[in-house]
Design an enzyme around this catalytic site. Structure first.
Site, PDB file in Angstrom:
ATOM      1  N   SER A  77     -11.930   0.035   2.411  1.00  0.00           N
ATOM      2  CA  SER A  77     -11.093  -0.414   3.535  1.00  0.00           C
ATOM      3  C   SER A  77     -10.327   0.784   4.096  1.00  0.00           C
ATOM      4  O   SER A  77      -9.548   1.409   3.375  1.00  0.00           O
ATOM      5  CB  SER A  77     -10.115  -1.490   3.064  1.00  0.00           C
ATOM      6  OG  SER A  77     -10.816  -2.616   2.577  1.00  0.00           O
ATOM      7  N   GLU A  86      -5.247   3.940   5.710  1.00  0.00           N
ATOM      8  CA  GLU A  86      -4.719   4.055   4.348  1.00  0.00           C
ATOM      9  C   GLU A  86      -5.458   5.109   3.548  1.00  0.00           C
ATOM     10  O   GLU A  86      -5.007   5.524   2.482  1.00  0.00           O
ATOM     11  CB  GLU A  86      -4.768   2.713   3.630  1.00  0.00           C
ATOM     12  CG  GLU A  86      -6.129   2.096   3.447  1.00  0.00           C
ATOM     13  CD  GLU A  86      -6.039   0.790   2.666  1.00  0.00           C
ATOM     14  OE1 GLU A  86      -6.290   0.833   1.451  1.00  0.00           O
ATOM     15  OE2 GLU A  86      -5.744  -0.250   3.260  1.00  0.00           O
ATOM     16  N   ARG A 119       0.833  -1.211   0.000  1.00  0.00           N
ATOM     17  CA  ARG A 119       0.000   0.000   0.000  1.00  0.00           C
ATOM     18  C   ARG A 119       0.867   1.261   0.000  1.00  0.00           C
ATOM     19  O   ARG A 119       0.552   2.264   0.631  1.00  0.00           O
ATOM     20  CB  ARG A 119      -0.941   0.026   1.208  1.00  0.00           C
ATOM     21  CG  ARG A 119      -1.882  -1.139   1.316  1.00  0.00           C
ATOM     22  CD  ARG A 119      -2.882  -1.161   0.156  1.00  0.00           C
ATOM     23  NE  ARG A 119      -3.810  -2.271   0.334  1.00  0.00           N
ATOM     24  CZ  ARG A 119      -3.608  -3.509  -0.101  1.00  0.00           C
ATOM     25  NH1 ARG A 119      -2.497  -3.786  -0.776  1.00  0.00           N
ATOM     26  NH2 ARG A 119      -4.480  -4.459   0.103  1.00  0.00           N
TER      27      ARG A 119
END
Length: 337
Positions: free
Chosen positions: A223, A319, A153
């Site tokens: 997410s 994130e 990520r």
């Protein structure tokens, strides 16, 4: 002032000074990047948690070019293309490889920044190059895969080139010798010898739709937290307490844990503050029930981080990008400000 609520999928009712639509990358030469700015695609991994004093630069260029070779396809995609539409379009043409990444929201240009990944596959495996506009040099440049410095990520676009490089085009290479990746979750039930890429895609879509709310119906940013990577020793200590804890290898001496499982074990499903809620079907997702605010979102983020840290000695990182009054901020900066 321009309304931002419809431009990011978490749909907080904030504003910005102006929105600049980029249909042709050459238009970037005329943008005044000396003022606060935020580059935005579909707004699925960005939340505006305050009124933004700068300009929002929306990347809307389109185009997909496919070049077939003996053993692979080269696919050149404009940054403004929808990621899910790209994946399904390639599958319809008999070009597999990206099926594990189906239904991930957002644009193609945003995908390398995050190095999007799902079900054992990361975008970095397929990227040959990333084209973009270098704000410092006012020129267009091409970066190869190594120069993009991809990690979990992560990429150079979050670090050395943050706020310096506007992605305009992505080059992908997809191998004709296709092998399915079936290591994660329900995909393990598929037969590696007979499964097709389309069957993998259909399975991933079904999984994602069963867990993740449609942002058009219930605003969310997908997410919200990264799956944490911990040491093998830390993992073994936790495993002694939580025998059913899911974990995956993350290299020598490291394990990747499921952030959603940790949040659920901390008893936080359904936890809410002023309209921001931990989603009951998937604790990795935060949702906006309406009439909520950036401060409420930050309060929920910090509460989740504190509870998980207290119970597991793990610090979760979000994130999703948080944009404050003058640019990207950490949740702590917003709370302290």
């Amino acid at each position: 002032m321009q309304a931002l609520q419809s431009l990011h999928t978490f749909a907080l009712p904030h504003t910005c000074r102006d929105v600049v639509q980029i249909e042709d990358p050459q238009q970037l030469r005329a943008v005044d990047f000396s003022q606060p700015f935020c580059v935005l695609g579909a707004g699925s991994n960005t939340v505006f948690i305050d009124d933004f004093i700068g300009i929002v630069v929306r990347i809307n260029n389109k185009g997909v070019d496919i070049l077939e070779h003996d053993t692979f396809w080269d696919v050149e995609v404009a940054a403004g293309e929808n990621w899910h539409t790209l994946v399904t379009g390639l599958l319809a043409k008999g070009i597999p490889g990206l099926e594990n990444l189906v239904l991930i929201p957002g644009t193609v240009g945003a995908a390398p920044v995050q190095n999007i990944g799902a079900y054992g596959v990361e975008l970095a495996q397929f990227i040959e190059y990333v084209d973009g506009f270098n704000i410092d040099t006012q020129s267009f440049e091409r970066l190869n895969r190594t120069q993009c410095q991809f990690g979990y990520r992560d990429s150079v676009f979050k670090h050395a080139l943050k706020n310096q490089f506007v992605i305009t085009q992505v080059g992908l290479r997809l191998n004709k010798c296709w092998q399915p990746t079936l290591n994660y979750g329900p995909l393990q039930t598929l037969d590696e010898k007979t499964v097709t890429a389309l069957q993998v895609s259909d399975t991933v879509v079904a999984i994602r739709q069963s867990k993740l709310p449609d942002p058009e119906i219930l605003p969310n940013a997908g997410s919200f937290f990264k799956n944490p990577v911990i040491s093998e020793a830390h993992y073994q200590a936790l495993l002694a307490k939580y025998a059913n804890m899911p974990a995956y290898s993350a290299g020598i001496g490291q394990r990747k844990l499921a952030a959603g499982w940790l949040i659920e074990q901390a008893g936080l499903k359904g936890y809410s503050v002023s309209g921001v809620r931990v989603y009951e079907k998937q604790a990795l997702v935060l949702v906006n029930d309406g009439h909520s605010s950036g401060s409420a979102l930050c309060e929920v983020i910090q509460h989740v981080q504190q509870r998980v840290a207290r119970q597991f000695e793990i610090q979760l990182e979000h994130e999703v990008r948080l944009i404050g009054r003058a640019g990207e901020v950490s949740v702590q900066e917003k709370s302290n400000g």
